[in-house]
Design an enzyme around this catalytic site. Structure first.
Site, PDB file in Angstrom:
ATOM      1  N   HIS A  67       0.858  -1.181   0.000  1.00  0.00           N
ATOM      2  CA  HIS A  67       0.000   0.000   0.000  1.00  0.00           C
ATOM      3  C   HIS A  67       0.890   1.226   0.000  1.00  0.00           C
ATOM      4  O   HIS A  67       2.077   1.143   0.272  1.00  0.00           O
ATOM      5  CB  HIS A  67      -0.918   0.020   1.232  1.00  0.00           C
ATOM      6  N   SER A  68       0.292   2.334  -0.325  1.00  0.00           N
ATOM      7  CA  SER A  68       0.995   3.603  -0.243  1.00  0.00           C
ATOM      8  C   SER A  68       0.109   4.531   0.579  1.00  0.00           C
ATOM      9  O   SER A  68      -0.784   4.060   1.278  1.00  0.00           O
ATOM     10  CB  SER A  68       1.242   4.145  -1.656  1.00  0.00           C
TER      11      SER A  68
END
Length: 152
Positions: A67-68
């Site tokens: 994820h970011s």
């Protein structure tokens, strides 16, 4: 939550012989790309974050949560996908070697949804024996058997 992945067609058993972590991240994003929940810029952003901050996405042994940040431009919806790699993927870290075979890839449109995704996934992964059971799966049928066993 296992039912969520299946019901939303967000379960993938990779047939590729992947050894590179960047390729593994790209593979784990495929379902989200196909459903147009994310675009390629989000995939590149996750890879860049791991290059900068190390393998923060390996949250427990065997499990990665690519994820970011929740304000990524390449995210158009909220979802989590599950990808099982054929073999463990090694991530290099200064302190230790980390590896993962289960990839839960997160995409969220806002902070609230992002935090809710992380919390729901964390609760799921705390289910006693679940990670080991998922690591032992090799097909959608195996996945469904684990889903029935844990009723999740």
């Amino acid at each position: 939550m296992l039912k969520y992945f299946l019901d939303n067609d967000l379960v993938k058993y990779s047939e590729k012989e992947i050894t590179d972590w960047k390729e593994a991240i790209a593979e784990s994003c495929q379902l989200l790309l196909e459903k147009e929940i994310i675009d390629q810029t989000y995939v590149e952003e996750i890879i860049r974050c791991v290059e900068e901050h190390g393998p923060y996405i390996v949250i427990v042994p065997e499990v990665a949560m690519p994820h970011s940040s929740e304000d990524s431009e390449g995210v158009f919806g909220t979802a989590i996908s599950f990808t099982k790699m054929k073999q463990p993927i090694q991530f290099e870290s200064k302190d230790e070697e980390k590896s993962a075979v289960l990839f839960f890839t997160l995409a969220a449109k806002n902070t609230e949804e992002h935090m809710e995704n992380i919390q729901n996934l964390s609760e799921l992964l705390m289910t006693d024996g679940l990670i080991e059971s998922l690591v032992a799966t090799n097909s959608i049928e195996d996945y469904q058997a684990v889903m029935q066993e844990y009723k999740l």
